[in-house]
Design a protein around this motif. Structure first.
Motif, PDB file in Angstrom:
ATOM      1  N   MET A 116      40.050  51.614  42.275  1.00  0.00           N
ATOM      2  CA  MET A 116      40.700  51.006  42.395  1.00  0.00           C
ATOM      3  C   MET A 116      39.923  51.628  43.142  1.00  0.00           C
ATOM      4  O   MET A 116      39.976  51.182  42.873  1.00  0.00           O
ATOM      5  N   ARG A 117      41.006  51.192  44.691  1.00  0.00           N
ATOM      6  CA  ARG A 117      41.033  51.351  44.809  1.00  0.00           C
ATOM      7  C   ARG A 117      40.387  52.085  45.325  1.00  0.00           C
ATOM      8  O   ARG A 117      40.998  52.110  45.171  1.00  0.00           O
TER       9      ARG A 117
ATOM     10  N   TRP B 230      51.364  45.089  39.609  1.00  0.00           N
ATOM     11  CA  TRP B 230      49.980  45.129  39.130  1.00  0.00           C
ATOM     12  C   TRP B 230      49.689  43.896  38.270  1.00  0.00           C
ATOM     13  O   TRP B 230      48.673  43.228  38.457  1.00  0.00           O
ATOM     14  N   GLN B 231      50.603  43.589  37.341  1.00  0.00           N
ATOM     15  CA  GLN B 231      50.385  42.457  36.445  1.00  0.00           C
ATOM     16  C   GLN B 231      50.343  41.143  37.210  1.00  0.00           C
ATOM     17  O   GLN B 231      49.522  40.259  36.913  1.00  0.00           O
TER      18      GLN B 231
ATOM     19  N   ALA C 140      46.966  52.737  43.070  1.00  0.00           N
ATOM     20  CA  ALA C 140      46.850  53.836  44.026  1.00  0.00           C
ATOM     21  C   ALA C 140      47.724  53.510  45.231  1.00  0.00           C
ATOM     22  O   ALA C 140      47.667  52.399  45.767  1.00  0.00           O
ATOM     23  N   ILE C 141      48.524  54.477  45.635  1.00  0.00           N
ATOM     24  CA  ILE C 141      49.419  54.287  46.775  1.00  0.00           C
ATOM     25  C   ILE C 141      48.954  55.184  47.909  1.00  0.00           C
ATOM     26  O   ILE C 141      48.818  56.402  47.749  1.00  0.00           O
TER      27      ILE C 141
ATOM     28  N   THR D  50      46.897  49.651  46.075  1.00  0.00           N
ATOM     29  CA  THR D  50      45.681  49.075  45.522  1.00  0.00           C
ATOM     30  C   THR D  50      45.830  49.020  44.009  1.00  0.00           C
ATOM     31  O   THR D  50      45.963  50.053  43.352  1.00  0.00           O
ATOM     32  N   HIS D  51      45.842  47.810  43.461  1.00  0.00           N
ATOM     33  CA  HIS D  51      45.968  47.605  42.014  1.00  0.00           C
ATOM     34  C   HIS D  51      44.561  47.514  41.423  1.00  0.00           C
ATOM     35  O   HIS D  51      43.718  46.768  41.931  1.00  0.00           O
ATOM     36  N   ALA D  52      44.296  48.285  40.377  1.00  0.00           N
ATOM     37  CA  ALA D  52      42.922  48.400  39.892  1.00  0.00           C
ATOM     38  C   ALA D  52      42.861  48.533  38.382  1.00  0.00           C
ATOM     39  O   ALA D  52      43.836  48.892  37.722  1.00  0.00           O
ATOM     40  N   GLN D  53      41.680  48.227  37.855  1.00  0.00           N
ATOM     41  CA  GLN D  53      41.354  48.548  36.466  1.00  0.00           C
ATOM     42  C   GLN D  53      40.047  49.328  36.464  1.00  0.00           C
ATOM     43  O   GLN D  53      39.041  48.881  37.029  1.00  0.00           O
ATOM     44  N   GLN D  54      40.073  50.496  35.833  1.00  0.00           N
ATOM     45  CA  GLN D  54      38.881  51.315  35.661  1.00  0.00           C
ATOM     46  C   GLN D  54      38.421  51.222  34.222  1.00  0.00           C
ATOM     47  O   GLN D  54      39.227  51.258  33.294  1.00  0.00           O
ATOM     48  N   ARG D  55      37.100  51.120  34.039  1.00  0.00           N
ATOM     49  CA  ARG D  55      36.491  51.128  32.708  1.00  0.00           C
ATOM     50  C   ARG D  55      35.456  52.246  32.682  1.00  0.00           C
ATOM     51  O   ARG D  55      34.422  52.176  33.359  1.00  0.00           O
ATOM     52  N   LEU D  56      35.753  53.268  31.897  1.00  0.00           N
ATOM     53  CA  LEU D  56      34.945  54.480  31.859  1.00  0.00           C
ATOM     54  C   LEU D  56      33.997  54.422  30.666  1.00  0.00           C
ATOM     55  O   LEU D  56      34.442  54.321  29.517  1.00  0.00           O
TER      56      LEU D  56
END
Length: 222
Positions: free
Chosen positions: A1-2, A49-50, A126-127, A141-147
């Motif tokens: 995110m962020r 977020w949604q 993340a705030i 900050t609204h996020a999507q992480q792909r690891l």
């Protein structure tokens, strides 16, 4: 995110945030004793977020149309960390390790985590609390992480006010001297009037976080 999970923001972002957010005093988190800057519950933030995901489709990497009033800038920054793989990858990619190293980051709320091979997915917010002229500007900050542990890289797509979308791809390359090279490819999308400001200060923010993570990993703090 962020920003991170950008998920990280620089002080200069405060002026942009003020275009679209109300400043509010930080509130104590009765669970952790830390400040959160929000009055919403985690469930309410998950709904935000949604809504952001559905409205702004911030995982879409299609460039803005020429007449959309939106622009895009891509920058790349690298740092060599005197620590081996794969430990550097796991420490650096854990957004909880960004706490205390991004001075404004107060919480990372994970809404959902699941695996779709080969990636581990994480939806999060993340705030941050950013001081600005005697006030506290609260940024979500609204996020999507792909690891991708199989390839030692991760991707993050995020959205924050004022309608800033960031796409990140962070790669980790082992070097012959036992160090690890971390390269962040950062793509910022914003209203054309703001894009230069957003890209310059967003990149500076990531450079500051890179330096802090490098120090923490090399010192053994992480």
């Amino acid at each position: 995110m962020r920003k991170i999970l950008r998920v990280a923001a620089a002080p200069m972002f405060a002026a942009a945030f003020l275009l679209a957010t109300l400043s509010a005093p930080a509130n104590a988190d009765t669970t952790t004793g830390t400040t959160t800057g929000t009055t919403e519950s985690d469930a309410e933030i998950a709904q935000e977020w949604q809504t952001a995901w559905d409205t702004y489709k911030f995982s879409d990497t299609t460039p803005p149309a020429p007449d959309s009033g939106r622009s895009r800038v891509t920058n790349s920054i690298s740092v060599d960390i005197d620590a081996p793989m794969p430990g550097t990858f796991y420490k650096y990619s854990d957004f909880n390790n960004h706490m205390g190293r991004n001075p404004f980051l107060k919480r990372v709320i994970t809404h959902k985590q699941w695996t779709e091979p080969p990636a581990l997915y994480r939806n999060l917010t993340a705030i941050e609390e950013i001081p600005y002229e005697g006030m506290i500007v609260v940024s979500k900050t609204h996020a999507q992480q792909r690891l991708h542990a199989d390839g030692f890289y991760y991707e993050t797509d995020s959205w924050s006010e004022p309608n800033v979308v960031t796409h990140q791809k962070i790669t980790f390359t082992p070097m012959s001297n036992g160090k690890t090279r971390v390269t962040e490819n950062l793509t910022f999308e914003a209203d054309t009037a703001l894009i230069d400001f957003v890209a310059a200060n967003g990149t500076a923010s990531h450079q500051q976080l890179q330096a802090a993570l490098k120090q923490a990993i090399e010192s053994g703090e992480l």
